[in-house]
Write an enzyme that holds these catalytic residues in place. Structure first.
Site, PDB file in Angstrom:
ATOM      1  N   CYS A  86      -8.489  -0.952  -7.171  1.00  0.00           N
ATOM      2  CA  CYS A  86      -7.914  -0.059  -8.197  1.00  0.00           C
ATOM      3  C   CYS A  86      -8.448  -0.349  -9.602  1.00  0.00           C
ATOM      4  O   CYS A  86      -8.358   0.502 -10.487  1.00  0.00           O
ATOM      5  CB  CYS A  86      -6.394  -0.162  -8.198  1.00  0.00           C
ATOM      6  SG  CYS A  86      -5.687   0.266  -6.604  1.00  0.00           S
ATOM      7  N   HIS A  94      -3.542   2.387 -14.922  1.00  0.00           N
ATOM      8  CA  HIS A  94      -3.690   2.701 -13.504  1.00  0.00           C
ATOM      9  C   HIS A  94      -2.399   3.347 -13.019  1.00  0.00           C
ATOM     10  O   HIS A  94      -1.306   2.904 -13.358  1.00  0.00           O
ATOM     11  CB  HIS A  94      -3.965   1.413 -12.725  1.00  0.00           C
ATOM     12  CG  HIS A  94      -3.959   1.586 -11.251  1.00  0.00           C
ATOM     13  ND1 HIS A  94      -4.613   2.632 -10.634  1.00  0.00           N
ATOM     14  CD2 HIS A  94      -3.377   0.873 -10.256  1.00  0.00           C
ATOM     15  CE1 HIS A  94      -4.428   2.545  -9.317  1.00  0.00           C
ATOM     16  NE2 HIS A  94      -3.677   1.482  -9.066  1.00  0.00           N
ATOM     17  N   ASN A 104      -1.469   7.362  -6.191  1.00  0.00           N
ATOM     18  CA  ASN A 104      -2.389   6.271  -6.507  1.00  0.00           C
ATOM     19  C   ASN A 104      -3.745   6.588  -5.876  1.00  0.00           C
ATOM     20  O   ASN A 104      -3.886   6.534  -4.655  1.00  0.00           O
ATOM     21  CB  ASN A 104      -1.808   4.963  -5.964  1.00  0.00           C
ATOM     22  CG  ASN A 104      -2.687   3.763  -6.275  1.00  0.00           C
ATOM     23  OD1 ASN A 104      -3.825   3.905  -6.717  1.00  0.00           O
ATOM     24  ND2 ASN A 104      -2.155   2.574  -6.037  1.00  0.00           N
TER      25      ASN A 104
HETATM   26  O1  UT7 Z   1      -2.725   0.092  -6.659  1.00  0.00           O
HETATM   27  C1  UT7 Z   1      -2.522  -1.254  -6.391  1.00  0.00           C
HETATM   28  C2  UT7 Z   1      -1.279  -1.715  -6.939  1.00  0.00           C
HETATM   29  N1  UT7 Z   1      -0.164  -1.336  -6.100  1.00  0.00           N
HETATM   30  C3  UT7 Z   1       1.016  -1.326  -6.641  1.00  0.00           C
HETATM   31  O2  UT7 Z   1       1.133  -1.544  -7.803  1.00  0.00           O
HETATM   32  C4  UT7 Z   1       2.227  -1.095  -5.754  1.00  0.00           C
HETATM   33  C5  UT7 Z   1       3.283  -2.091  -6.137  1.00  0.00           C
HETATM   34  N2  UT7 Z   1       4.500  -1.965  -5.405  1.00  0.00           N
HETATM   35  C6  UT7 Z   1       5.319  -0.887  -5.488  1.00  0.00           C
HETATM   36  O3  UT7 Z   1       5.019   0.070  -6.168  1.00  0.00           O
HETATM   37  C7  UT7 Z   1       6.635  -0.938  -4.776  1.00  0.00           C
HETATM   38  O4  UT7 Z   1       6.881  -2.246  -4.324  1.00  0.00           O
HETATM   39  C8  UT7 Z   1       6.738   0.042  -3.578  1.00  0.00           C
HETATM   40  C9  UT7 Z   1       6.781   1.451  -4.093  1.00  0.00           C
HETATM   41  C10 UT7 Z   1       5.557  -0.131  -2.650  1.00  0.00           C
HETATM   42  C11 UT7 Z   1       8.029  -0.197  -2.794  1.00  0.00           C
HETATM   43  O5  UT7 Z   1       9.167  -0.078  -3.648  1.00  0.00           O
HETATM   44  P1  UT7 Z   1      10.288  -1.195  -3.656  1.00  0.00           P
HETATM   45  O6  UT7 Z   1      11.319  -0.750  -4.595  1.00  0.00           O
HETATM   46  O7  UT7 Z   1       9.610  -2.510  -3.932  1.00  0.00           O
HETATM   47  O8  UT7 Z   1      10.863  -1.097  -2.188  1.00  0.00           O
HETATM   48  P2  UT7 Z   1      10.893  -2.198  -1.027  1.00  0.00           P
HETATM   49  O9  UT7 Z   1       9.526  -2.417  -0.476  1.00  0.00           O
HETATM   50  O10 UT7 Z   1      11.654  -3.396  -1.523  1.00  0.00           O
HETATM   51  O11 UT7 Z   1      11.769  -1.437   0.040  1.00  0.00           O
HETATM   52  C12 UT7 Z   1      13.132  -1.084  -0.200  1.00  0.00           C
HETATM   53  C13 UT7 Z   1      13.663  -0.309   0.993  1.00  0.00           C
HETATM   54  C14 UT7 Z   1      13.388  -1.005   2.318  1.00  0.00           C
HETATM   55  O12 UT7 Z   1      14.491  -0.757   3.156  1.00  0.00           O
HETATM   56  P3  UT7 Z   1      15.617  -1.889   3.373  1.00  0.00           P
HETATM   57  O13 UT7 Z   1      14.875  -3.067   3.961  1.00  0.00           O
HETATM   58  O14 UT7 Z   1      16.185  -2.159   2.019  1.00  0.00           O
HETATM   59  O15 UT7 Z   1      16.567  -1.237   4.326  1.00  0.00           O
HETATM   60  C15 UT7 Z   1      12.202  -0.274   2.871  1.00  0.00           C
HETATM   61  O16 UT7 Z   1      12.120  -0.307   4.267  1.00  0.00           O
HETATM   62  O17 UT7 Z   1      12.994   0.969   1.076  1.00  0.00           O
HETATM   63  C16 UT7 Z   1      12.465   1.140   2.386  1.00  0.00           C
HETATM   64  N3  UT7 Z   1      11.241   1.939   2.284  1.00  0.00           N
HETATM   65  C17 UT7 Z   1      11.276   3.277   2.346  1.00  0.00           C
HETATM   66  N4  UT7 Z   1      12.270   4.170   2.495  1.00  0.00           N
HETATM   67  C18 UT7 Z   1      11.953   5.475   2.488  1.00  0.00           C
HETATM   68  C19 UT7 Z   1       9.975   1.525   2.118  1.00  0.00           C
HETATM   69  N5  UT7 Z   1       9.141   2.573   2.069  1.00  0.00           N
HETATM   70  C20 UT7 Z   1       9.923   3.683   2.207  1.00  0.00           C
HETATM   71  C21 UT7 Z   1       9.654   5.060   2.230  1.00  0.00           C
HETATM   72  N6  UT7 Z   1      10.696   5.911   2.364  1.00  0.00           N
HETATM   73  N7  UT7 Z   1       8.406   5.553   2.086  1.00  0.00           N
END
Ligand code: UT7
Length: 325
Positions: free
Chosen positions: A115, A252, A282
């Site tokens: 990225c 980004h 992204n």
């Molecule tokens: O380009 C390179 C750089 N990349 C980034 O900067 C990405 C950095 N990370 C992020 O943007 C975030 O961490 C994410 C958007 C990927 C995830 O958001 P989060 O708030 O950190 O969510 P999480 O991974 O902690 O997941 C929270 C909950 C989980 O469920 P439980 O375990 O709490 O029941 C996940 O299973 O959300 C669930 N979840 C989803 N639910 C609906 C994860 N993905 C999804 C989804 N739809 N697509």
């Protein structure tokens, strides 16, 4: 007396025609428009058509950037394509872009910093031109990132999209008393110890397959804001400016919450932050030049503005570039 400066003379962006909305995605995996919008700020993403390759997207963006700059491929002698999704393992997508632009001259190579690729590309072209290796460069960020996704993994497939953005860089001689212009400073960083937090589980030397994206999302998130703000401060300091001097911040486009978090930590007013993540998602190396081309085309970024580009991604790699437009 004059001083040599490397300026960005024109920018352009290209998005494939097909749009995939969150609502459509929610019919493919267990997700919802509300979750994606609330956690990441994405509404839709563009997806390259079958038979449309990274070099094709790159060529479209390059043509638009050259038109904006008032130059043709005859005037270009360096092409850098920042990409994680080249058409082939080799040759470089950049040489295919060179061919598709009808060029036989100059040099072309790919740059792999995921990225952060476009910001790395700007700094690399800046040094190449300053050191006399080239006179006018096309720096392109282009990705068909959709082809690295596991479309059954809701934790990654909702986040990314395809696209390309490009910039034409060239050397000018400025009179000593002329207003400042061009690339003022860049700072690039990496730390490979974090590679497993965001990577693709395939490659020619390991599995012989292409692989899929894997990401420890919250871990990447945790590192993002701090690394982004550190490298922005380092770049400003090199050039003798502060955050208050910035007219535009072009980050980004990975996640609205990361962009807002970095903006808040830098004490940047939200109206100075360019945000395209909701329509582009992204697009990895294409995200910064796409956002830049939108803000230039709609007249927000104007001649004389102080613009900070910033990116962070797999590796980890991160970097920033400060430009007087
Ligand atoms: O380009 C390179 C750089 N990349 C980034 O900067 C990405 C950095 N990370 C992020 O943007 C975030 O961490 C994410 C958007 C990927 C995830 O958001 P989060 O708030 O950190 O969510 P999480 O991974 O902690 O997941 C929270 C909950 C989980 O469920 P439980 O375990 O709490 O029941 C996940 O299973 O959300 C669930 N979840 C989803 N639910 C609906 C994860 N993905 C999804 C989804 N739809 N697509």
């Amino acid at each position: 007396m004059t001083k040599t400066r490397i300026i960005i003379r024109g920018v352009g962006g290209y998005l494939p025609e097909k749009v995939l909305t969150n609502i459509e995605l929610a019919t493919m995996v267990d997700t919802s428009d509300a979750w994606i919008q609330q956690r990441v700020g994405i509404r839709e993403r563009h997806i390259a058509a079958e038979g449309q390759f990274t070099s094709d997207l790159a060529v479209e963006a390059a043509k638009r950037a050259m038109t904006a700059a008032g130059v043709t491929s005859d005037d270009i002698d360096l092409i850098i394509v920042a990409t994680t999704t080249p058409d082939y393992t080799f040759p470089a997508a950049a040489t295919l872009v060179q061919m598709k632009l009808g060029m036989h001259h100059g040099m072309a190579f790919d740059l792999q910093a995921v990225c952060s690729g476009f910001v790395y590309g700007i700094a690399t072209a800046d040094s190449h031109i300053k050191n006399g290796l080239a006179t006018r460069a096309l720096v392109i960020g282009a990705e068909t990132f959709s082809r690295l996704l596991d479309w059954t993994d809701r934790t990654t497939c909702v986040l990314f999209g395809d696209g390309a953005g490009a910039a034409v860089l060239e050397k000018i001689e400025l009179a000593d008393n002329a207003p400042e212009q061009g690339i003022l400073a860049s700072a690039l960083r990496s730390d490979g110890h974090h590679w497993q937090k965001l990577y693709v589980d395939g490659g020619p030397s390991t599995t012989g397959t292409i692989g899929h994206v894997h990401m420890q999302g919250p871990e990447v998130f945790r590192h993002a804001v701090g690394k982004i703000t550190d490298v922005v401060y380092a770049t400003l300091e090199k050039a003798g400016y502060t955050v208050a001097d910035l007219d535009w911040f072009v980050p980004h486009q990975a996640n609205k919450r990361i962009i807002e978090g970095a903006g808040a930590k830098l004490s940047l007013p939200p109206e100075k932050v360019v945000m395209t993540v909701s329509e582009h998602a992204n697009t990895s190396a294409a995200s910064v030049p796409l956002a830049l081309s939108v803000a230039v085309a709609d007249g927000r970024i104007k001649k004389g503005d102080l613009v900070m580009l910033e990116a962070m991604g797999g590796g980890f790699t991160w970097g920033a570039s400060l430009i007087r437009w």
